[in-house]
Design a protein around this motif. Structure first.
Motif, PDB file in Angstrom:
ATOM      1  N   THR A 105      53.923  58.619  80.560  1.00  0.00           N
ATOM      2  CA  THR A 105      54.992  58.363  79.593  1.00  0.00           C
ATOM      3  C   THR A 105      56.334  58.508  80.287  1.00  0.00           C
ATOM      4  N   GLY A 106      57.115  57.423  80.339  1.00  0.00           N
ATOM      5  CA  GLY A 106      58.416  57.466  80.996  1.00  0.00           C
ATOM      6  C   GLY A 106      58.281  57.838  82.456  1.00  0.00           C
ATOM      7  N   ASN A 107      58.940  58.902  82.861  1.00  0.00           N
ATOM      8  CA  ASN A 107      58.878  59.363  84.247  1.00  0.00           C
ATOM      9  C   ASN A 107      57.774  60.395  84.486  1.00  0.00           C
ATOM     10  N   THR A 108      57.035  60.698  83.429  1.00  0.00           N
ATOM     11  CA  THR A 108      55.952  61.681  83.554  1.00  0.00           C
ATOM     12  C   THR A 108      54.663  60.998  84.000  1.00  0.00           C
ATOM     13  N   LYS A 109      54.073  61.487  85.060  1.00  0.00           N
ATOM     14  CA  LYS A 109      52.854  60.889  85.589  1.00  0.00           C
ATOM     15  C   LYS A 109      51.660  61.166  84.674  1.00  0.00           C
ATOM     16  N   ALA A 110      50.685  60.255  84.732  1.00  0.00           N
ATOM     17  CA  ALA A 110      49.429  60.482  84.022  1.00  0.00           C
ATOM     18  C   ALA A 110      48.704  61.680  84.634  1.00  0.00           C
ATOM     19  N   GLN A 111      47.995  62.406  83.795  1.00  0.00           N
ATOM     20  CA  GLN A 111      47.262  63.578  84.264  1.00  0.00           C
ATOM     21  C   GLN A 111      45.835  63.536  83.729  1.00  0.00           C
ATOM     22  N   TYR A 112      44.892  63.722  84.617  1.00  0.00           N
ATOM     23  CA  TYR A 112      43.478  63.779  84.236  1.00  0.00           C
ATOM     24  C   TYR A 112      42.867  65.043  84.845  1.00  0.00           C
ATOM     25  N   PRO A 113      43.231  66.199  84.281  1.00  0.00           N
ATOM     26  CA  PRO A 113      42.791  67.472  84.879  1.00  0.00           C
ATOM     27  C   PRO A 113      41.318  67.753  84.621  1.00  0.00           C
ATOM     28  N   ARG A 114      40.715  68.414  85.586  1.00  0.00           N
ATOM     29  CA  ARG A 114      39.378  68.979  85.395  1.00  0.00           C
ATOM     30  C   ARG A 114      39.586  70.489  85.387  1.00  0.00           C
ATOM     31  N   SER A 115      39.643  71.027  84.185  1.00  0.00           N
ATOM     32  CA  SER A 115      40.087  72.406  84.016  1.00  0.00           C
ATOM     33  C   SER A 115      39.111  73.427  84.575  1.00  0.00           C
ATOM     34  N   TYR A 116      37.913  72.998  84.890  1.00  0.00           N
ATOM     35  CA  TYR A 116      36.915  73.902  85.456  1.00  0.00           C
ATOM     36  C   TYR A 116      35.869  73.047  86.147  1.00  0.00           C
ATOM     37  N   GLN A 117      35.005  73.676  86.878  1.00  0.00           N
ATOM     38  CA  GLN A 117      34.023  72.971  87.696  1.00  0.00           C
ATOM     39  C   GLN A 117      32.662  72.917  87.010  1.00  0.00           C
TER      40      GLN A 117
END
Length: 332
Positions: free
Chosen positions: A125-137
């Motif tokens: 969104t705008g200048n914010t990059k997309a994020q696809y976190p893997r919060s744990y393994q």
């Protein structure tokens, strides 16, 4: 991890492109089918993901390099106790089934986790990059001849899958589309199971290009054999050639064909929760896939909207070819 059920549901919303009527009907049917199995003392385990290399593949025939992931649920503070991870006879039967049909299979369970560290995927969104976190393994394990879990390196499992370059194709759909107070979303245990199921696919899709198909669940018959199940909730259609009939989309038909295309005498089940025009329950019906292919029409038809939101193509099976589910279960 999701610190509450609302976070878990929002994650599911990011992963489901279409939360249409068919999607909700399918989830309700699964809940009611599991209740039926439990009330009738039928052993079962939840299904898993069948994955194959996606586009830009490293190999010539990506569809011949399938793997199966069977997620095992862990409990959240908000989900109640439930069943803990274990190697049950039912799990062993499902694992062995996939081994017999030539699909390398892995049990997937979480490592140690902290619920409060969970983050949702976010679009750019705008200048914010997309994020696809893997919060744990997640840990990927096979079952040794001694019946114990043995860990397998993640990179080794997906060594024939192309690595993802960028975020194109990853899912991050709009949240706030589900009324969390309504059935079935008010069922904490169901939300927990759906979360783990979708997270297992998401975890792999962040790193690799892949194509995936889901498997509803396995039934373990009195003989000890495992049967993968395709489950639908449907009203019977009718035409002058076949009389009353039920449809099976081409994708699930191909999936079930694969399960039976070997010399191990394996089979699969198509289960229909029959309903009337007002979605009132009528009956549980079922058919072995080896009987389905003998009785289905060879002329398909265009179907309606599938659970993914797209159009479907349907194989027609006469209703008379089905049995009452209770009658079929004792013969498995």
């Amino acid at each position: 991890m999701p610190i509450n059920k609302a976070d878990a549901i929002q994650f599911l919303e990011t992963q489901w492109s279409s939360i249409n009527d068919n999607k909700v009907k399918g989830i309700k049917a699964e809940v009611e089918f599991v209740e039926y199995l439990e009330n009738n003392n039928v052993h079962y385990i939840p299904g898993g993901w069948i994955m194959m290399p996606g586009k830009n593949s490293k190999i010539d025939i990506p569809t011949s390099n399938k793997i199966c992931l069977i997620p095992v649920c862990a409990n959240f503070s908000w989900s109640g106790s439930g069943q803990k991870s274990s190697i049950s006879p039912a799990l062993m039967s499902a694992y062995n089934y996939f081994q017999q049909v030539g699909v390398t299979t892995y049990i997937v369970e979480p490592s140690e986790f902290n619920e409060s560290s969970f983050q949702l995927p976010k679009k750019r969104t705008g200048n914010t990059k997309a994020q696809y976190p893997r919060s744990y393994q997640l840990d990927f394990k096979t079952i040794s001849p001694r019946g114990s879990f043995e860990s397998v390196r993640y990179s080794e499992i997906f060594n024939k899958f192309p690595e993802r370059n960028g975020n194109s194709g990853l899912r991050c759909n709009k949240v706030g589309r589900i009324n969390q107070s309504q059935y079935p979303w008010n069922n904490n245990n169901l939300v927990k199971e759906l979360f783990w199921f979708e997270y297992a696919r998401y975890y792999c899709q962040v790193d690799f290009l892949l194509s995936n198909n889901d498997l509803d669940l396995f039934i373990i018959g009195p003989s000890g054999c495992a049967y993968p199940v395709e489950l639908k909730s449907k009203k019977a259609a009718s035409d002058s050639a076949l009389g009353e009939w039920f449809g099976l989309d081409l994708g699930p038909f191909a999936k079930m064909s694969f399960f039976t295309s070997n010399s191990m005498n394996t089979d699969a089940l198509y289960v229909v929760q029959e309903v009337d025009d007002d979605r009132n329950f009528v009956n549980w019906l079922a058919i072995r896939f080896t009987d389905l292919v003998k009785s289905c029409s060879w002329v398909g038809r265009s179907g309606g909207q599938g659970m993914s939101g797209g159009a479907s193509s349907t194989i027609k099976i006469p209703k008379l070819a089905f049995q009452n589910l209770s009658d079929l279960l004792v013969k498995l």
